[in-house]
Scaffold this motif. Structure first.
Motif, short mmCIF file in Angstrom:
data_model
loop_
_atom_site.label_atom_id
_atom_site.label_comp_id
_atom_site.label_asym_id
_atom_site.label_seq_id
_atom_site.Cartn_x
_atom_site.Cartn_y
_atom_site.Cartn_z
N LEU A 56 9.23 -2.34 -10.35
CA LEU A 56 8.09 -2.09 -9.31
C LEU A 56 8.33 -0.75 -8.82
O LEU A 56 9.50 -0.42 -8.50
CB LEU A 56 8.16 -3.07 -8.24
CG LEU A 56 7.16 -3.15 -7.23
CD1 LEU A 56 5.74 -3.75 -7.98
CD2 LEU A 56 7.41 -3.85 -5.92
N PRO A 58 6.04 3.07 -7.26
CA PRO A 58 4.58 3.53 -6.59
C PRO A 58 3.99 4.50 -7.30
O PRO A 58 4.68 5.15 -8.20
CB PRO A 58 5.02 4.15 -5.29
CG PRO A 58 6.52 4.62 -5.32
CD PRO A 58 6.96 3.87 -6.52
N ASP A 77 0.86 -6.01 -10.10
CA ASP A 77 0.69 -4.86 -9.04
C ASP A 77 0.46 -5.43 -7.61
O ASP A 77 0.28 -6.71 -7.60
CB ASP A 77 -0.45 -3.96 -9.51
CG ASP A 77 -1.83 -4.73 -9.53
OD1 ASP A 77 -2.01 -5.35 -8.40
OD2 ASP A 77 -2.49 -3.95 -10.40
N SER A 78 0.78 -4.44 -6.85
CA SER A 78 0.55 -4.78 -5.41
C SER A 78 -0.83 -5.35 -4.68
O SER A 78 -1.27 -5.68 -3.71
CB SER A 78 0.96 -3.75 -4.55
OG SER A 78 0.27 -2.43 -4.58
N ILE A 99 -0.30 2.59 -4.48
CA ILE A 99 -0.16 1.30 -5.35
C ILE A 99 1.13 1.03 -5.93
O ILE A 99 1.79 2.10 -6.38
CB ILE A 99 -1.24 0.95 -6.45
CG1 ILE A 99 -1.30 -0.40 -7.01
CG2 ILE A 99 -1.06 1.83 -7.49
CD1 ILE A 99 -2.43 -0.87 -7.71
N TYR A 100 1.76 -0.02 -5.79
CA TYR A 100 2.87 -0.55 -6.65
C TYR A 100 2.65 -1.12 -7.85
O TYR A 100 1.84 -2.19 -7.71
CB TYR A 100 3.94 -1.14 -5.72
CG TYR A 100 4.88 -0.18 -4.43
CD1 TYR A 100 5.90 0.06 -4.72
CD2 TYR A 100 3.85 -0.01 -3.24
CE1 TYR A 100 6.36 0.94 -3.80
CE2 TYR A 100 4.67 1.02 -2.37
CZ TYR A 100 5.69 1.20 -2.64
OH TYR A 100 6.39 2.06 -1.59
N HIS A 101 3.21 -0.93 -8.93
CA HIS A 101 3.19 -1.76 -10.08
C HIS A 101 4.61 -1.85 -10.78
O HIS A 101 5.19 -0.94 -10.78
CB HIS A 101 1.97 -1.28 -10.89
CG HIS A 101 2.35 -0.22 -11.73
ND1 HIS A 101 1.87 -0.07 -12.87
CD2 HIS A 101 2.53 1.18 -11.36
CE1 HIS A 101 2.43 1.18 -13.59
NE2 HIS A 101 2.67 1.94 -12.32
#
Length: 233
Positions: A56, A58, A77-78, A99-101
């Protein structure tokens, strides 16, 4: 103007679990004279080994397209998206204000993908995520547009004014593509070899194409390629 970019002149990295070829300055490959080509900021040819991947992390203010060459990738993802994509399929992410993924290869085989970063037309645009499962027949001996702008006609659409095409062309077959005025092209020979306007490209080579009116692509061997068409800058 055609500028051939042999793979031997590109940046490379081997982290054990990840092998990368960098078309532009990225990570430990630092080249201030090779930052971008128009709105194309990153093109990484990545091999992610079995049972590994990107944890994870950003992103913001970047439009990211992944084209799966071989293997499969598991995305999470978030925004709550979670899916697995396989060879020939396309994933896109417009990160907006953040976004986080994570992206993992959970299989027992190597995964190869092209990771393409496009600079968006504005900062902090609404976030987008999606994918499309193109079939092999859609790109056999013809051009398949896999990405366009929101105003375009592709199944995958992003904010920036770019078009991305792929093809798998049989040996000795050819294709033509008209380049509109004030547009330029970045061409990637993924597998096999081609003549592009009479210049030979071998697997993993690339080419910058500026102020040309037409692309004539002839497969020397069975040829798998991708190109990104955009405004001149």
């Amino acid at each position: 103007m055609l500028k051939k970019l042999p793979k031997e002149n590109m940046g490379t990295s081997n982290l054990g679990w990840l092998q990368s070829r960098f078309h532009f300055s990225f990570a430990e490959y630092r080249n201030p004279e090779n930052i971008n080509f128009g709105v194309l900021r990153v093109l990484n040819d990545d091999i992610i080994h079995a049972n590994s991947g990107f944890d994870l992390h950003p992103h913001s203010n970047m439009e990211i397209i992944s084209y799966i060459v071989n293997g499969e990738i598991s995305h999470k993802d978030s925004m709550g998206n979670e899916e697995v994509l396989k060879a020939g399929e396309v994933q896109y992410l417009s990160a907006g204000d953040g976004i986080y993924h994570s992206e993992h290869n959970k299989s027992n085989k190597d995964l190869r993908l092209l990771q393409i970063w496009i600079v968006p037309p504005k900062q902090s645009l609404p976030r987008l995520y999606g994918s499309y499962k193109y079939t092999p027949s859609q790109k056999e001996n013809k051009l398949l547009k896999i990405v366009s702008s929101l105003e375009g006609d592709s199944k995958v659409r992003i904010y920036q004014d770019v078009n991305i095409y792929v093809s798998q062309l049989e040996k000795a077959k050819s294709l033509d593509f008209k380049i509109e005025k004030n547009r330029q092209v970045y061409f990637v020979q993924i597998e096999g070899s081609s003549f592009v306007n009479s210049l030979e490209l071998k697997d993993s080579d690339a080419m910058q194409i500026v102020k040309e009116e037409n692309l004539h692509i002839e497969a020397i061997s069975n040829s798998h390629f991708l190109f990104i068409e955009m405004n001149e800058q």
